[in-house]
Motif scaffolding. Structure first.
Motif, mmCIF file in Angstrom:
data_model
loop_
_atom_site.group_PDB
_atom_site.id
_atom_site.type_symbol
_atom_site.label_atom_id
_atom_site.label_comp_id
_atom_site.label_asym_id
_atom_site.label_seq_id
_atom_site.Cartn_x
_atom_site.Cartn_y
_atom_site.Cartn_z
ATOM 1 N N GLN A 211 70.606 -47.444 63.262
ATOM 2 C CA GLN A 211 69.423 -46.735 63.751
ATOM 3 C C GLN A 211 69.237 -46.965 65.250
ATOM 4 N N MET A 212 69.454 -48.185 65.700
ATOM 5 C CA MET A 212 69.306 -48.502 67.115
ATOM 6 C C MET A 212 70.336 -47.752 67.959
ATOM 7 N N GLU A 215 69.134 -44.213 68.251
ATOM 8 C CA GLU A 215 68.026 -44.117 69.203
ATOM 9 C C GLU A 215 68.540 -44.118 70.640
ATOM 10 N N ARG A 216 69.522 -44.937 70.909
ATOM 11 C CA ARG A 216 70.085 -45.012 72.257
ATOM 12 C C ARG A 216 70.699 -43.679 72.678
ATOM 13 N N ARG A 218 70.171 -40.693 71.306
ATOM 14 C CA ARG A 218 69.162 -39.625 71.339
ATOM 15 C C ARG A 218 68.467 -39.587 72.689
ATOM 16 N N LYS A 219 68.087 -40.765 73.195
ATOM 17 C CA LYS A 219 67.410 -40.826 74.490
ATOM 18 C C LYS A 219 68.329 -40.323 75.601
ATOM 19 N N ALA A 224 65.947 -35.159 69.543
ATOM 20 C CA ALA A 224 65.189 -35.932 68.554
ATOM 21 C C ALA A 224 65.562 -35.486 67.144
ATOM 22 N N THR A 226 66.842 -37.470 63.007
ATOM 23 C CA THR A 226 67.127 -38.686 62.258
ATOM 24 C C THR A 226 68.551 -38.662 61.703
#
Length: 287
Positions: A211-212, A215-216, A218-219, A224, A226
């Motif tokens: 997940q982390m 997130e990295r 995606r930014k 955005a 899942t």
């Protein structure tokens, strides 16, 4: 109940050591113990569960999360029931189960996928997210995947995937997914850990770590979505290619066909064609 909860969680962990579900069970039972106190299981009543459900709702937890915790509590009682026939589960699903909103699956837009994968340079991460997108794997299934689950030299390359409830299914690899996975395996460090995807400390990746990573990226890509939406994209693509719904069900590992049917409802070509034909006949709708 903390002692009983530990026994139950340890049993779940021993029964299915490759799965990370025991962590969810542990978390769920900690929430319940915090609400009802460390009391004997026999002393906990359905009114305690009433209060637990209300408390969880007030804290902002979603019905799906609360219902999962109720299922965990019921499983705890079921585990100890053979040892004590007088033990009664205080969870009454007709009373405590919360209605969950029915949402149609949301696949990831193709432009967002392009932006996302353009910033994923690491071969391991590219392979992980490709297995979600092109093979329909859940994040927990990617984390649990073992080297001996891979059958890449067969005429139709495949994987044995352990899904919910420890149920196994076969997942096939497209040429794209196979190429990306092989690229990673050539660079994968040799180690004793049998997980396909390992950390730089040579241990299996957790779902949290994946997940982390998501997130990295995606930014970095400015998008955005899942991990589960990548699985939605997999199912949606197959449905649009007119694959039989029962085959999609097998590939996704759904127990019930009704779960898979949501992809048809989200993109029903007949409904689209009927609407287009009707709107063209209605005066003013075409202007």
């Amino acid at each position: 109940m903390l002692s009983e909860a530990r026994q139950f969680v340890n049993w779940v962990r021993r029964t299915n050591p490759t799965s990370h579900s025991w962590k969810d069970y542990c978390s769920d039972l900690k929430f319940f113990a915090a609400a009802v106190g460390d009391r004997p299981l026999k002393e906990i009543t359905f009114r305690d569960v009433d209060a637990f459900v209300i408390q969880q709702s007030e804290k902002g937890f979603k019905p799906k999360t609360i219902n999962r915790r109720l299922t965990t509590i019921a499983a705890l009682y079921e585990f100890f029931a053979p040892e004590d026939e007088s033990l009664v589960c205080p969870v009454y699903f007709g009373r405590h189960h919360l209605r969950e909103p029915k949402r149609l699956p949301r696949p990831v837009h193709i432009d967002d996928l392009r932006s996302f994968f353009s910033v994923v340079a690491d071969s391991r991460d590219r392979a992980m997210f490709s297995l979600m997108l092109r093979c329909g794997l859940r994040i927990g299934e990617v984390a649990a995947l073992q080297l001996n689950d891979l059958y890449l030299k067969e005429e139709m390359p495949r994987m044995l995937v352990t899904g919910k409830g420890a149920r196994q299914r076969t997942a096939y690899l497209s040429s794209q997914a196979l190429r990306v996975l092989k690229d990673y395996l050539e660079l994968r460090p040799r180690c004793k850990d049998e997980h396909v995807f390992v950390t730089y400390q040579l241990k299996g990746l957790s779902t949290h770590a994946i997940q982390m990573r998501l997130e990295r990226y995606r930014k970095a890509a400015g998008v955005a979505f899942t991990c589960h939406q990548l699985r939605h994209s997999f199912a949606t693509d197959l449905n649009e290619a007119d694959m039989p719904i029962t085959s999609i069900q097998q590939l996704l590992g759904h127990r019930w066909i009704e779960t898979t049917m949501q992809y048809v409802r989200a993109n029903d070509k007949k409904v689209q064609a009927d609407f287009l034909a009707a709107s063209q006949k209605l005066e003013g709708w075409a202007r």
